[in-house]
Write a protein that holds these residues in place. Structure first.
Motif, mmCIF file in Angstrom:
data_model
loop_
_atom_site.group_PDB
_atom_site.id
_atom_site.type_symbol
_atom_site.label_atom_id
_atom_site.label_comp_id
_atom_site.label_asym_id
_atom_site.label_seq_id
_atom_site.Cartn_x
_atom_site.Cartn_y
_atom_site.Cartn_z
ATOM 1 N N LEU A 1 45.369 27.267 37.491
ATOM 2 C CA LEU A 1 45.128 27.742 38.860
ATOM 3 C C LEU A 1 44.406 29.089 38.860
ATOM 4 C CD1 LEU A 1 48.447 26.910 40.779
ATOM 5 C CD2 LEU A 1 46.434 25.467 40.403
ATOM 6 N N CYS A 2 44.766 29.946 37.919
ATOM 7 C CA CYS A 2 44.060 31.227 37.793
ATOM 8 C C CYS A 2 42.582 30.998 37.500
ATOM 9 C CB CYS A 2 44.688 32.076 36.703
ATOM 10 S SG CYS A 2 46.330 32.744 37.108
ATOM 11 N N GLY A 3 42.285 29.965 36.721
ATOM 12 C CA GLY A 3 40.890 29.620 36.451
ATOM 13 C C GLY A 3 40.149 29.224 37.707
ATOM 14 N N ALA A 4 40.772 28.387 38.535
ATOM 15 C CA ALA A 4 40.139 27.970 39.787
ATOM 16 C C ALA A 4 39.877 29.159 40.693
ATOM 17 C CB ALA A 4 41.022 26.942 40.498
ATOM 18 N N ALA A 5 40.870 30.048 40.803
ATOM 19 C CA ALA A 5 40.716 31.208 41.676
ATOM 20 C C ALA A 5 39.637 32.157 41.156
ATOM 21 C CB ALA A 5 42.050 31.942 41.804
ATOM 22 N N ALA A 6 39.630 32.392 39.849
ATOM 23 C CA ALA A 6 38.623 33.280 39.260
ATOM 24 C C ALA A 6 37.229 32.710 39.398
ATOM 25 C CB ALA A 6 38.948 33.531 37.787
ATOM 26 N N GLY A 7 37.125 31.390 39.421
ATOM 27 C CA GLY A 7 35.819 30.747 39.553
ATOM 28 C C GLY A 7 35.232 30.836 40.945
ATOM 29 N N CYS A 8 36.045 31.312 41.911
ATOM 30 C CA CYS A 8 35.586 31.381 43.307
ATOM 31 C C CYS A 8 35.527 32.796 43.855
ATOM 32 C CB CYS A 8 36.518 30.556 44.195
ATOM 33 S SG CYS A 8 36.266 28.793 44.092
ATOM 34 N N SER A 9 35.902 33.775 43.057
ATOM 35 C CA SER A 9 36.018 35.133 43.584
ATOM 36 C C SER A 9 35.473 36.150 42.600
ATOM 37 C CB SER A 9 37.487 35.442 43.897
ATOM 38 O OG SER A 9 37.651 36.772 44.329
ATOM 39 N N GLU A 10 34.718 37.102 43.105
ATOM 40 C CA GLU A 10 34.247 38.202 42.277
ATOM 41 C C GLU A 10 35.382 39.165 41.941
ATOM 42 O OE1 GLU A 10 31.246 38.698 40.920
ATOM 43 O OE2 GLU A 10 30.690 36.724 41.692
ATOM 44 N N ASP A 11 36.374 39.248 42.824
ATOM 45 C CA ASP A 11 37.506 40.146 42.629
ATOM 46 C C ASP A 11 38.587 39.399 41.853
ATOM 47 O OD1 ASP A 11 39.745 41.802 42.813
ATOM 48 O OD2 ASP A 11 39.215 42.516 44.825
ATOM 49 N N LYS A 12 38.583 39.551 40.536
ATOM 50 C CA LYS A 12 39.497 38.788 39.691
ATOM 51 C C LYS A 12 40.946 39.252 39.841
ATOM 52 C CE LYS A 12 36.118 36.333 37.956
ATOM 53 N NZ LYS A 12 35.006 36.736 38.808
ATOM 54 N N PHE A 13 41.163 40.485 40.238
ATOM 55 C CA PHE A 13 42.523 40.974 40.492
ATOM 56 C C PHE A 13 43.132 40.243 41.684
ATOM 57 C CE2 PHE A 13 44.998 44.223 42.982
ATOM 58 C CZ PHE A 13 46.162 44.146 42.235
ATOM 59 N N ILE A 14 42.404 40.190 42.780
ATOM 60 C CA ILE A 14 42.897 39.487 43.968
ATOM 61 C C ILE A 14 43.000 37.986 43.686
ATOM 62 C CG2 ILE A 14 42.255 38.768 46.316
ATOM 63 C CD1 ILE A 14 43.482 41.533 46.244
ATOM 64 N N ALA A 15 42.026 37.432 42.960
ATOM 65 C CA ALA A 15 42.044 35.996 42.653
ATOM 66 C C ALA A 15 43.282 35.626 41.845
ATOM 67 C CB ALA A 15 40.777 35.614 41.895
ATOM 68 N N THR A 16 43.590 36.415 40.826
ATOM 69 C CA THR A 16 44.747 36.132 39.980
ATOM 70 C C THR A 16 46.039 36.268 40.765
ATOM 71 O OG1 THR A 16 43.527 36.939 38.052
ATOM 72 C CG2 THR A 16 45.912 36.755 37.827
#
Length: 269
Positions: free
Chosen positions: A205-220
């Protein structure tokens, strides 16, 4: 939670379902099916591509690469190193799950090699693994952490600053940091420790979120909160591990921005 962080965190879920990110997973063989299914339920597109002759080219078309070291055989070892190199060349975000690094010394050699040839955007591990990577004493039993939350955020910050990436330590409480800003998530259920692969699914899930957001802190942070809120909802309906595992995927599918906004118990620092 600040309003700005709430809005950004919630929008990650919507972005995933709009963009349907392709997440390449080189993951352990115990939970590969669960990782694929939870990615689909989240709104992403899973690809469990790990063959050495394919990974370099496949990374080019993926939106994120998830590397899980749980059942690392020789071909997987070669594949993750090659995939990490390709991800750096093609600017694809990488999520590293250092499974059992505190129990199996060989894993550290592989992790060091990944950092030599590639770039990791997110390290996501249990508290024992993160403590170990941060150079602290850790208490583990195989792939499981026996450490409590004391000092976990400090360990995350040490690693985040060392590798210039996001670091997340999961346990009874979850800690996420970029080395400066941090989030502590207090949503959870002990039932997550009663099924195989909860951490692996979370890494995906962290991979999916990181793949859609420049802000990896918020994505994670968004991915971890999503997993925990879905788990809390699943436990209300399913009180035993088998049914809980199925309901967890159902409630990931049923997540909404409103559920994240109302249910999130996050301390921002």
């Amino acid at each position: 939670m600040t309003d700005n962080n709430i809005n950004k965190l919630c929008s990650v879920l919507t972005d995933i379902r709009k963009k349907v990110p392709l997440v390449q997973c080189i993951t352990n063989h115990v939970t590969i099916n669960d990782c694929a299914n939870i990615l689909l339920a989240y709104g992403a597109s899973p690809a469990m591509c790990e063959a050495y002759d394919e990974v370099f080219d496949f990374v080019k078309i993926a939106q994120a690469l998830y590397i899980n070291l749980g059942t690392l055989n020789k071909e997987q070892e070669a594949s993750v190193i090659l995939a990490a190199e390709s991800a750096k060349i093609h600017n694809i975000p990488v999520i590293l799950d250092p499974v059992a690094c505190a129990a199996i010394p060989r894993k550290i050699n592989v992790i060091n090699r990944i950092f030599q040839v590639g770039k990791v955007d997110v390290i996501k591990g249990n508290i024992g693994e993160i403590n170990f990577l941060a150079g602290k004493s850790s208490n583990v039993k195989g792939v499981d952490s026996l450490d409590n939350s004391e000092g976990a955020l400090d360990s995350c910050k040490i690693l985040a600053q060392k590798y210039n990436c996001i670091v997340a330590a999961t346990g009874e409480n979850d800690f996420i940091t970029d080395g400066k800003s941090s989030a502590i998530i207090n949503n959870n259920t002990p039932m997550l420790t009663k099924i195989t692969g909860a951490g692996c699914m979370l890494g995906a899930l962290c991979g999916a979120a990181a793949g859609c957001s420049e802000d990896k802190f918020i994505a994670t942070t968004s991915a971890i909160l999503s997993m925990n809120i879905a788990a809390e909802e699943a436990f209300k309906e399913a009180k035993a591990p088998g049914s809980f595992r199925i309901k967890l995927i159902d409630y990931i599918y049923d997540l909404t921005e409103d559920k994240l906004r109302k249910g999130g118990k996050i301390i921002w620092q």
